[in-house]
Design a protein around this motif. Structure first.
Motif, mmCIF file in Angstrom:
data_model
loop_
_atom_site.group_PDB
_atom_site.id
_atom_site.type_symbol
_atom_site.label_atom_id
_atom_site.label_comp_id
_atom_site.label_asym_id
_atom_site.label_seq_id
_atom_site.Cartn_x
_atom_site.Cartn_y
_atom_site.Cartn_z
ATOM 1 N N LEU A 147 0.862 -1.032 0.026
ATOM 2 C CA LEU A 147 -0.071 -0.060 0.036
ATOM 3 C C LEU A 147 0.822 1.261 -0.069
ATOM 4 O O LEU A 147 0.845 1.895 -0.878
ATOM 5 C CB LEU A 147 -0.781 0.143 1.247
ATOM 6 C CG LEU A 147 -1.823 1.354 1.456
ATOM 7 C CD1 LEU A 147 -2.683 1.644 0.243
ATOM 8 C CD2 LEU A 147 -2.750 1.171 2.718
ATOM 9 N N ALA A 179 2.594 1.548 -3.261
ATOM 10 C CA ALA A 179 1.883 2.045 -4.379
ATOM 11 C C ALA A 179 1.652 3.535 -4.292
ATOM 12 O O ALA A 179 1.707 4.287 -5.247
ATOM 13 C CB ALA A 179 0.525 1.282 -4.328
ATOM 14 N N LEU A 180 1.414 4.005 -3.125
ATOM 15 C CA LEU A 180 1.390 5.503 -2.883
ATOM 16 C C LEU A 180 2.469 6.284 -3.342
ATOM 17 O O LEU A 180 2.570 7.259 -4.058
ATOM 18 C CB LEU A 180 0.763 5.749 -1.586
ATOM 19 C CG LEU A 180 -0.609 5.302 -0.988
ATOM 20 C CD1 LEU A 180 -0.633 5.286 0.562
ATOM 21 C CD2 LEU A 180 -1.517 5.958 -1.653
ATOM 22 N N ILE A 205 2.705 6.533 -7.107
ATOM 23 C CA ILE A 205 1.886 7.235 -7.625
ATOM 24 C C ILE A 205 2.402 8.711 -7.557
ATOM 25 O O ILE A 205 2.514 9.626 -8.679
ATOM 26 C CB ILE A 205 0.513 7.405 -6.737
ATOM 27 C CG1 ILE A 205 -0.339 6.179 -7.103
ATOM 28 C CG2 ILE A 205 -0.173 8.766 -7.095
ATOM 29 C CD1 ILE A 205 -1.647 6.277 -5.969
ATOM 30 N N HIS A 206 3.049 9.142 -6.505
ATOM 31 C CA HIS A 206 3.871 10.541 -6.468
ATOM 32 C C HIS A 206 4.959 10.566 -7.501
ATOM 33 O O HIS A 206 5.191 11.779 -8.070
ATOM 34 C CB HIS A 206 4.258 10.812 -5.021
ATOM 35 C CG HIS A 206 5.565 10.927 -4.788
ATOM 36 N ND1 HIS A 206 6.282 9.846 -4.617
ATOM 37 C CD2 HIS A 206 6.611 11.885 -4.630
ATOM 38 C CE1 HIS A 206 7.869 10.322 -4.289
ATOM 39 N NE2 HIS A 206 7.712 11.612 -4.406
ATOM 40 N N VAL A 208 -7.681 5.155 2.320
ATOM 41 C CA VAL A 208 -6.715 4.908 1.220
ATOM 42 C C VAL A 208 -7.149 5.764 -0.060
ATOM 43 O O VAL A 208 -6.236 6.201 -0.584
ATOM 44 C CB VAL A 208 -6.990 3.473 0.635
ATOM 45 C CG1 VAL A 208 -6.493 3.370 -0.836
ATOM 46 C CG2 VAL A 208 -6.360 2.529 1.836
ATOM 47 N N ALA A 209 -8.594 6.246 -0.143
ATOM 48 C CA ALA A 209 -9.028 7.133 -1.216
ATOM 49 C C ALA A 209 -8.050 8.560 -0.988
ATOM 50 O O ALA A 209 -7.656 9.255 -2.049
ATOM 51 C CB ALA A 209 -10.411 7.225 -1.265
ATOM 52 N N ALA A 243 -4.478 8.458 -1.548
ATOM 53 C CA ALA A 243 -4.219 8.280 -2.966
ATOM 54 C C ALA A 243 -4.241 9.807 -3.642
ATOM 55 O O ALA A 243 -3.490 10.008 -4.332
ATOM 56 C CB ALA A 243 -5.149 7.464 -3.540
ATOM 57 N N PHE A 284 -1.415 11.836 -2.484
ATOM 58 C CA PHE A 284 0.133 11.542 -3.077
ATOM 59 C C PHE A 284 -0.056 12.061 -4.391
ATOM 60 O O PHE A 284 1.004 12.404 -5.088
ATOM 61 C CB PHE A 284 0.455 9.984 -2.899
ATOM 62 C CG PHE A 284 1.061 9.978 -1.498
ATOM 63 C CD1 PHE A 284 2.367 9.419 -1.597
ATOM 64 C CD2 PHE A 284 0.403 9.520 -0.499
ATOM 65 C CE1 PHE A 284 3.131 9.393 -0.315
ATOM 66 C CE2 PHE A 284 1.161 9.153 0.814
ATOM 67 C CZ PHE A 284 2.313 8.907 0.814
ATOM 68 N N VAL A 285 -1.077 12.208 -5.053
ATOM 69 C CA VAL A 285 -1.046 12.826 -6.476
ATOM 70 C C VAL A 285 -0.687 14.411 -6.059
ATOM 71 O O VAL A 285 0.072 14.899 -6.923
ATOM 72 C CB VAL A 285 -2.320 12.632 -7.057
ATOM 73 C CG1 VAL A 285 -2.568 13.866 -8.373
ATOM 74 C CG2 VAL A 285 -2.860 11.543 -7.347
#
Length: 467
Positions: free
Chosen positions: A54, A57-58, A61-62, A115-116, A119, A122-123
Motif C-alpha cells: 500500500l 503504491a502510494l 503514484i507520487h 486509502v482514497a 491516494a 499523494f497525487v
C-alpha cells in the motif's frame, strides 16, 4: 546562448546567501517528503498492520505524476517567472502532506476512505514536488554564476538531506506516544512551517518581474516563449544535447536507485549483519555520499584547475567509479564475511555522491543552453526522467534479485548478479555522458530545432520522424 546570457537583463548572479536561501526551499520540500514517504509508510505497515504494497503504491503514484514536470516547467517559461511555480508547488505539497496524514489516520476506522484520501494526497504530493523542484532548479540555473553551479548543487542537495534528518528526528520524538490525532498534528505543523520557510526563502530573490518578463535581446523572446507546450517539448527533444542528457539521466538514475532496497538485505543475508549493523552500514554509505558531494562542490569552483571543475568529467568519472564500487560488492558476495564490506559501501557512497552533484550541476549548466525560454521544459524533461528512474528503480532492483534467486537458486549469486547489472548500467551511463558536449550547443541547437538535420546523430531520426 552563452553561459551568462541568462544575466543579460541586468540581474545579478546569486551570492552564497541567495543560494542558501533557495536551498531552504529544498529543506522544506525534503521535510514534507520524508514525513510522507517514510513515517507514513511505517505507520501504515506497523501501527495499522496493512500490506507493505500500500505505501509502496502510494509512493509510486507520487513518482508517476512527476512525468508531467516538463509541462510545469513550460508554465514557468511562458510566464517568465519561477517564483509563483515554486510557491504554488510548495503550497500544494504542504496541503497534500497534511491530507496524506489525515488519510493515514482514517485507516484505523475506514480503510477505503483512508486509502482514497491518501491516494489523492499523494497525487498532490507528486504535483507539488514536481512543480516546486523543477522551477527551483530553473531559477538556480538562471541566476547562479557558472563557476558556482557545482557548489550550488551541493548546497541544495545537502540542505534537502538536512530536511530529511531534522524532520525524521524531530517528528519521531513528537509522535511518541503515537496516536492518529498526534500524527495529523505533527504533519500539519511540519507542512505549515515548510510553507512559511519557503515564502521567506524566495521572497525577492528572483528580482523585478518586469525585467524577468522582458523579451530576449535577440528580439525573438516573445515568439519563443508563447508557443504551445507540445511544440516547446518537441523543440527541446530535437536538441541533441538535451535529448542525450535525458537518456543519460534515465539510465544513470536507474542504476543509482536500484541498489537502495537490496543493500541492507544483502548485508544481512550474505554477511550476517543484524538489523542494527545494517542500519549503521546505511549511515556509512550516506556519510560517503556527503563527502562525494562536498568534494565535487569544492572542485567545481575551479580552485584546483579547470579540468577538475568540469561537471561533464565528474559525471563520467562518477559513473565509472560507481560501477567499480558495485563490482566490488558483486565480488564480495562470493567472498563473504572476510570481504571489506563497509569500505566498499563507503566507496559506493562517495562515488554516488560525486555523480549525483555532477549530474545536477550539469543540468543547471545545460538548462540555459540552446533555444531561449525553454529552461523549464529542459529541466522538466530531465526531472521526469529522474522521477521515472526513481519510481521503478527500487522495484526493479528487488524484482531482479528475486528472479535471479529463483533462476540461480542462491542468494549469493542473485545479489552478485544484480550488483553486476547495476555496474553495467553505470558504465553505459558513462558512455552516454561522454556524448553530451555542452560547448557545442550554441553552435547548432537553434538550427536543428528550426528544421535542419544532424546526420551524425543517430538519435535525431526518431525526433525528426515524430515532427
Amino acid at each position: 546562448m552563452s553561459p551568462t546570457a541568462h544575466l543579460a537583463s541586468g540581474a545579478r548572479p546569486l551570492d552564497l546567501v541567495g543560494i542558501v536561501r533557495l536551498g531552504l526551499v529544498q529543506t522544506a520540500l525534503g521535510a514534507i517528503v520524508v514525513l510522507t514517504t517514510s513515517t507514513l509508510n511505517r505507520v501504515m505497515v506497523v501501527e495499522f498492520a496493512l500490506p507493505a504494497m500500500l505505501p509502496g503504491a502510494l509512493v509510486a503514484i507520487h513518482y508517476a505524476v512527476q512525468v508531467l514536470r516538463p509541462r510545469w516547467g513550460h508554465g514557468s517559461d511562458s510566464g517568465g517567472r519561477a517564483t509563483p511555480w515554486i510557491l504554488g508547488g510548495m503550497a500544494t505539497l504542504a496541503l497534500s502532506g497534511a491530507a496524506a496524514a489525515m488519510g493515514t489516520a482514517l485507516l484505523g476506522t475506514s480503510v477505503v476512505l483512508g486509502v482514497a484520501i491518501a491516494a489523492l494526497a499523494f497525487v498532490g504530493i507528486g504535483i507539488g514536488v514536481g512543480a516546486a523542484g523543477t522551477s527551483l532548479l530553473v531559477l538556480l540555473a538562471k541566476r547562479v554564476d557558472p563557476d558556482r553551479r557545482a557548489a550550488a548543487a551541493t548546497i541544495v542537495w545537502v540542505m534537502m538531506i538536512v530536511g530529511f534528518i531534522v524532520t525524521a528526528g524531530g517528528a519521531g520524538h513528537l509522535l511518541d506516544p503515537f496516536s492518529p490525532a498526534r500524527l495529523v498534528t505533527v504533519a500539519t505543523s511540519v507542512s505549515a512551517i515548510a510553507i512559511v520557510v519557503s515564502v521567506l526563502a524566495v521572497w525577492g530573490v528572483e528580482g523585478d518581474p518586469r525585467a524577468a518578463a522582458a523579451p530576449a535581446a535577440t528580439g525573438r523572446g516573445e515568439d519563443t516563449r508563447k508557443v504551445p507546450f507540445r511544440e516547446a517539448l518537441a523543440q527541446v527533444w530535437a536538441e541533441p544535447e538535451a535529448r542525450r542528457f535525458a537518456i543519460f539521466v534515465l539510465i544513470s538514475m536507474l542504476a543509482y536507485s536500484a541498489q537502495d532496497l537490496i543493500l541492507e538485505p544483502f548485508a544481512g543475508t550474505v554477511f550476517g549483519f543484524t538489523p542494527g549493523d545494517s542500519t549503521k552500514l546505511s549511515g556509512v554509505q550516506h556519510t560517503g555520499v556527503l563527502i562525494g558531494m562536498v568534494t565535487v562542490g569544492i572542485a567545481g569552483t575551479g580552485r584546483f584547475g579547470r579540468a577538475l571543475a568540469s561537471m561533464r568529467g565528474w559525471c563520467i568519472g562518477g559513473c565509472i567509479a560507481s560501477a567499480i564500487a558495485l563490482a566490488s560488492l558483486a565480488l564480495g558476495a562470493f567472498v563473504g564475511p572476510g570481504w571489506p564490506l563497509r569500505a566498499c559501501v563507503f566507496m559506493l557512497g562517495v562515488t554516488n555522491g560525486a555523480y549525483a552533484v555532477a549530474a545536477i550541476g550539469s543540468m543547471m549548466g545545460l538548462a540555459s543552453e540552446g533555444r531561449e525560454h525553454r529552461e523549464g521544459v529542459r529541466m522538466g524533461l530531465w526531472g521526469a526522467a529522474q522521477a521515472i528512474s526513481f519510481g521503478v528503480g527500487g522495484f526493479l532492483g528487488t524484482l531482479a534479485s528475486d528472479v535471479a534467486r529463483a533462476l540461480l537458486g542462491s542468494p549469493v549469486s542473485a545479489y552478485a548478479t544484480v550488483f553486476a547489472l547495476e555496474a553495467v548500467l553505470f558504465l553505459v551511463s558513462a558512455v552516454l555522458a561522454a556524448r553530451v558536449h555542452p560547448g557545442r550547443v550554441s553552435e547548432r541547437t537553434v538550427a536543428l530545432t528550426e528544421g535542419e538535420t544532424d546526420a551524425d546523430d543517430p538519435l535525431y531520426a526518431p525526433a525528426k520522424a515524430g515532427r
